[in-house]
Scaffold this motif. Structure first.
Motif, PDB file in Angstrom:
ATOM      1  N   ILE A 262     -18.612 -26.851  -6.402  1.00 53.91           N
ATOM      2  CA  ILE A 262     -19.629 -26.050  -5.705  1.00 53.91           C
ATOM      3  C   ILE A 262     -19.079 -24.636  -5.527  1.00 53.91           C
ATOM      4  N   SER A 263     -19.882 -23.674  -5.929  1.00 54.90           N
ATOM      5  CA  SER A 263     -19.443 -22.282  -5.797  1.00 54.90           C
ATOM      6  C   SER A 263     -20.638 -21.351  -5.661  1.00 54.90           C
ATOM      7  N   ASP A 264     -20.441 -20.282  -4.908  1.00 55.04           N
ATOM      8  CA  ASP A 264     -21.479 -19.243  -4.822  1.00 55.04           C
ATOM      9  C   ASP A 264     -21.463 -18.403  -6.088  1.00 55.04           C
ATOM     10  N   GLU A 265     -20.338 -18.433  -6.792  1.00 55.02           N
ATOM     11  CA  GLU A 265     -20.190 -17.630  -7.999  1.00 55.02           C
ATOM     12  C   GLU A 265     -20.470 -18.485  -9.223  1.00 55.02           C
ATOM     13  N   PHE A 266     -20.590 -17.803 -10.357  1.00 52.12           N
ATOM     14  CA  PHE A 266     -20.733 -18.521 -11.627  1.00 52.12           C
ATOM     15  C   PHE A 266     -19.337 -18.967 -12.057  1.00 52.12           C
ATOM     16  N   ILE A 267     -19.189 -20.244 -12.359  1.00 46.98           N
ATOM     17  CA  ILE A 267     -17.877 -20.716 -12.815  1.00 46.98           C
ATOM     18  C   ILE A 267     -17.994 -21.363 -14.184  1.00 46.98           C
ATOM     19  N   MET A 268     -16.927 -21.280 -14.920  1.00 47.84           N
ATOM     20  CA  MET A 268     -16.863 -21.800 -16.273  1.00 47.84           C
ATOM     21  C   MET A 268     -15.529 -22.533 -16.437  1.00 47.84           C
ATOM     22  N   LEU A 269     -15.597 -23.781 -16.804  1.00 45.46           N
ATOM     23  CA  LEU A 269     -14.376 -24.563 -16.984  1.00 45.46           C
ATOM     24  C   LEU A 269     -14.478 -25.368 -18.277  1.00 45.46           C
ATOM     25  N   PRO A 270     -13.379 -25.569 -18.958  1.00 45.49           N
ATOM     26  CA  PRO A 270     -13.468 -26.372 -20.185  1.00 45.49           C
ATOM     27  C   PRO A 270     -13.833 -27.821 -19.863  1.00 45.49           C
ATOM     28  N   LYS A 271     -14.678 -28.417 -20.672  1.00 40.92           N
ATOM     29  CA  LYS A 271     -15.104 -29.787 -20.380  1.00 40.92           C
ATOM     30  C   LYS A 271     -13.951 -30.771 -20.527  1.00 40.92           C
ATOM     31  N   ARG A 272     -13.109 -30.511 -21.518  1.00 34.27           N
ATOM     32  CA  ARG A 272     -12.002 -31.430 -21.765  1.00 34.27           C
ATOM     33  C   ARG A 272     -10.886 -31.206 -20.739  1.00 34.27           C
ATOM     34  N   GLY A 273     -10.457 -32.250 -20.125  1.00 29.46           N
ATOM     35  CA  GLY A 273      -9.274 -32.144 -19.281  1.00 29.46           C
ATOM     36  C   GLY A 273      -9.523 -32.024 -17.806  1.00 29.46           C
ATOM     37  N   ILE A 274     -10.726 -31.688 -17.429  1.00 31.38           N
ATOM     38  CA  ILE A 274     -10.991 -31.500 -16.006  1.00 31.38           C
ATOM     39  C   ILE A 274     -10.986 -32.836 -15.259  1.00 31.38           C
ATOM     40  N   GLY A 275     -11.387 -33.883 -15.917  1.00 27.89           N
ATOM     41  CA  GLY A 275     -11.525 -35.182 -15.237  1.00 27.89           C
ATOM     42  C   GLY A 275     -10.224 -35.896 -14.963  1.00 27.89           C
ATOM     43  N   ILE A 276      -9.056 -35.310 -15.381  1.00 28.14           N
ATOM     44  CA  ILE A 276      -7.754 -36.000 -15.306  1.00 28.14           C
ATOM     45  C   ILE A 276      -7.984 -37.477 -15.639  1.00 28.14           C
ATOM     46  N   SER A 277      -8.451 -37.706 -16.838  1.00 32.07           N
ATOM     47  CA  SER A 277      -8.974 -39.019 -17.199  1.00 32.07           C
ATOM     48  C   SER A 277      -7.907 -40.084 -17.361  1.00 32.07           C
ATOM     49  N   ILE A 278      -6.672 -39.752 -16.968  1.00 35.40           N
ATOM     50  CA  ILE A 278      -5.608 -40.744 -17.044  1.00 35.40           C
ATOM     51  C   ILE A 278      -5.923 -41.946 -16.133  1.00 35.40           C
ATOM     52  N   ARG A 279      -6.610 -41.655 -15.023  1.00 36.90           N
ATOM     53  CA  ARG A 279      -7.030 -42.736 -14.117  1.00 36.90           C
ATOM     54  C   ARG A 279      -7.932 -43.719 -14.856  1.00 36.90           C
ATOM     55  N   LYS A 280      -8.837 -43.117 -15.647  1.00 37.56           N
ATOM     56  CA  LYS A 280      -9.804 -43.946 -16.374  1.00 37.56           C
ATOM     57  C   LYS A 280      -9.101 -44.764 -17.458  1.00 37.56           C
ATOM     58  N   ILE A 281      -8.153 -44.139 -18.135  1.00 35.81           N
ATOM     59  CA  ILE A 281      -7.428 -44.828 -19.216  1.00 35.81           C
ATOM     60  C   ILE A 281      -6.637 -46.007 -18.649  1.00 35.81           C
ATOM     61  N   LEU A 282      -5.971 -45.762 -17.530  1.00 36.35           N
ATOM     62  CA  LEU A 282      -5.129 -46.804 -16.948  1.00 36.35           C
ATOM     63  C   LEU A 282      -5.948 -47.922 -16.303  1.00 36.35           C
ATOM     64  N   LYS A 283      -7.208 -47.637 -16.089  1.00 42.13           N
ATOM     65  CA  LYS A 283      -8.088 -48.654 -15.487  1.00 42.13           C
ATOM     66  C   LYS A 283      -8.485 -49.696 -16.530  1.00 42.13           C
ATOM     67  N   ASP A 284      -8.644 -49.226 -17.779  1.00 39.67           N
ATOM     68  CA  ASP A 284      -9.043 -50.144 -18.859  1.00 39.67           C
ATOM     69  C   ASP A 284      -7.794 -50.705 -19.554  1.00 39.67           C
ATOM     70  N   ASP A 285      -8.044 -51.487 -20.621  1.00 43.05           N
ATOM     71  CA  ASP A 285      -6.916 -52.055 -21.366  1.00 43.05           C
ATOM     72  C   ASP A 285      -6.246 -50.965 -22.201  1.00 43.05           C
ATOM     73  N   TYR A 286      -4.919 -51.055 -22.264  1.00 39.44           N
ATOM     74  CA  TYR A 286      -4.182 -50.050 -23.032  1.00 39.44           C
ATOM     75  C   TYR A 286      -2.859 -50.637 -23.510  1.00 39.44           C
TER      76      TYR A 286
END
Lengths: 241, 299
Positions: free
Chosen positions: A81-105
């Protein structure tokens, strides 16, 4: 008699040191215990709210540093949430390591690496199943503190991206700075649409095929594990989906 | 410095003696401009175009924004209000820039030739006023009209845009994707409209020069537009020999205001471009006086 006693003592110390080394190696070469500690640590953080400062560094985008509020909830809900316009890369923001470790690996120990005079355990994680966009995730872990210092994710279709994490608050086991290095492939902007003399070099973009950039996010947490309702994220972004 | 000392000074004496009559002449010229219905056609057209642009943006703004950013949104999370008053003003500025000279020339192109056509010069020139003064008064009145036009343009497009769409950061594609913070935008627009005023003064000055050469109202208007179109065409072609002509064409400097919307503003370059336009205006003014002094008033 005294000399004999010292000899036995030295031998005992030597045996103890060898045993200790073997234990350490056995522990490090088997990443499961370290990953278990990592998972336990990640599980402790159910949700957080943080003020963030974004610094985007991409040569074809010029944007001043931005401020926003970031909201996170396990396993991968994120909203900005921001009053300003923000731009962030889609890849990497989710720290998806949590998601990876949740499933089989499949986790593979890849040795030790010294970065800035500090030793890190390198673990490669290969997600099983075809659901995940990430095909390989390499983690650089501070085994002593069970904290991830660096992550390199290789995706199925969008190349790889690198995430560096800094922990400057010793009382907080959450990163205070995240730096994501990413690539943007085949960017096309309707140049003639705005600005008569727009001169973004489209050919250059095509020749190189991709543009590299980094985004640094500084986080100041103000609420950790205070609970955030799921409905709060309904209108928000869920970038790694 | 005492008043009598000032009057002793030659320069000041000229100013004191000539200012009242000059002031009266400018007032008369302004009265003539604002009494004509034609003068309000430009304002009306400007207001209608700005209103229509803003109304269109209410429906099309988001779609337009999505079209511009569709490729970026594949790679980036973008959040915030980009379809705001500043973006709409920037778009309107880009779209309208081609038509603004025409709307100004509609009035300024008629200032000298209109009098020639109406036969009023014979009466005016019987008064003890130099021809240079008459032309100077017309130039100042034309600049004032241009100023009023640009103020309406700026206030209406920015005011209406901010009222309907609100404030926000501005995204402009100029050499790169430039995103300016809300607080960093207004001064750029103020300077852009100021530069626009300087460039439109050059257009007005050219139309006055052509007006002094003509005996009817329509020719200077059409010939000014024809010159602008041809010069702009040569500038945009930018090929071979034609490309080498660019620095000598005043139209090459008309859109320098766009570079105010980049991150590495070369203020010195912008000032030089503005100075080149100002010199053009002075040359057109000088030529107009020269031609008008030599002109036989036959009609």
């Amino acid at each position: 008699m005294k000399l004999q006693y010292i000899k036995y003592l030295l031998l005992l110390f030597h045996l103890m040191w060898v045993q200790c080394q073997n234990n350490v190696f056995a522990q490090e070469s088997n990443p499961d215990s370290l990953i278990l500690r990592l998972k336990q640590k990640l599980e402790l953080i159910k949700d957080y709210k943080a003020d963030i400062e974004i610094h985007l560094d991409v040569d074809f985008i010029k944007m001043p540093d931005k401020n926003a509020k970031m909201f996170f909830k396990q396993p991968d809900k994120i909203r900005f949430i921001s009053d300003e316009f923000i731009m962030l890369p889609k890849r990497g923001i989710g720290i998806s390591i949590r998601k990876i470790l949740k499933d089989d690996y499949l986790a593979v120990y890849s040795g030790l690496e010294i970065i800035n005079d500090k030793q890190y355990t390198v673990i490669k994680i290969i997600p099983e199943g075809s659901k995940s966009d990430i095909v390989l995730s390499t983690l650089w872990v501070d085994a002593e503190k069970a904290l991830i210092n660096k992550v390199e994710n290789t995706t199925r279709n969008n190349g790889s991206y690198l995430i560096n994490l800094k922990y400057s608050d010793p009382e907080l086991e959450l990163p205070t700075e995240i730096k994501i290095s990413f690539r943007v492939v085949n960017l096309k902007i309707p140049l003639k649409f705005i600005g008569k003399n727009s001169t973004v070099d489209k050919d250059e973009l095509k020749v190189k095929g991709a543009k590299e950039g980094t985004v640094s996010i500084k986080l100041s947490y103000f609420d950790i594990n205070k609970g955030i309702d799921d409905s709060f994220f309904e209108e928000g972004n869920n970038p790694d989906e | 410095m005492q008043l009598n000392q000032l009057v002793q000074n030659k320069t000041w004496r000229i100013i004191f003696l000539h200012l009242p009559s000059m002031y009266s002449l400018i007032k008369i010229e302004l009265y003539k401009i604002f009494k004509q219905k034609r003068s309000y056609i430009g304002f009306a057209a400007l207001i209608v175009i700005i209103l229509l642009s803003h109304i269109a943006m209410i429906w099309e703004g988001q779609e337009m924004h999505d079209f511009i950013t569709q490729n970026l949104s594949d790679a980036f999370i973008m959040q915030g209000n980009l379809v705001n008053g500043y973006l709409i003003t920037y778009l309107v500025l880009n779209f309208l820039w081609v038509y603004v000279p025409l709307l100004i020339v509609l009035v300024t192109g008629d200032l000298i030739s209109g009098e020639a056509q109406a036969g009023t010069f014979r009466i005016i020139l019987t008064k003890p006023v130099s021809r240079a003064k008459i032309i100077t008064a017309k130039y100042i009145a034309a600049m004032f009209y241009t100023f009023v036009f640009m103020v309406i343009f700026a206030v209406l497009s920015l005011g209406l845009g901010l009222w309907i769409f609100g404030k926000g950061d501005l995204m402009v594609i100029f050499g790169s994707v430039n995103i300016f913070s809300e607080s960093d935008v207004l001064w750029r627009f103020v300077l852009a409209f100021t530069y626009g005023f300087i460039s439109m003064c050059t257009v007005a000055a050219l139309s006055l020069l052509l007006s002094s050469l003509s005996g009817n109202s329509l020719s200077p208007i059409l010939s000014t537009m024809a010159i602008i179109i041809v010069f702009t065409f040569i500038s945009s072609l930018n090929l071979g020999v034609l490309g080498t002509l660019n620095p000598y064409l005043f139209t090459s400097y008309l859109d320098t205001w766009q570079s105010l919307f980049s991150y590495d503003i070369r203020l010195w370059d912008i000032l030089i471009d503005a100075l080149i336009l100002f010199i053009h205006s002075l040359v057109f003014y000088g030529l107009t006086i020269f031609i008008f002094r030599k002109k036989d008033i036959l009609s």
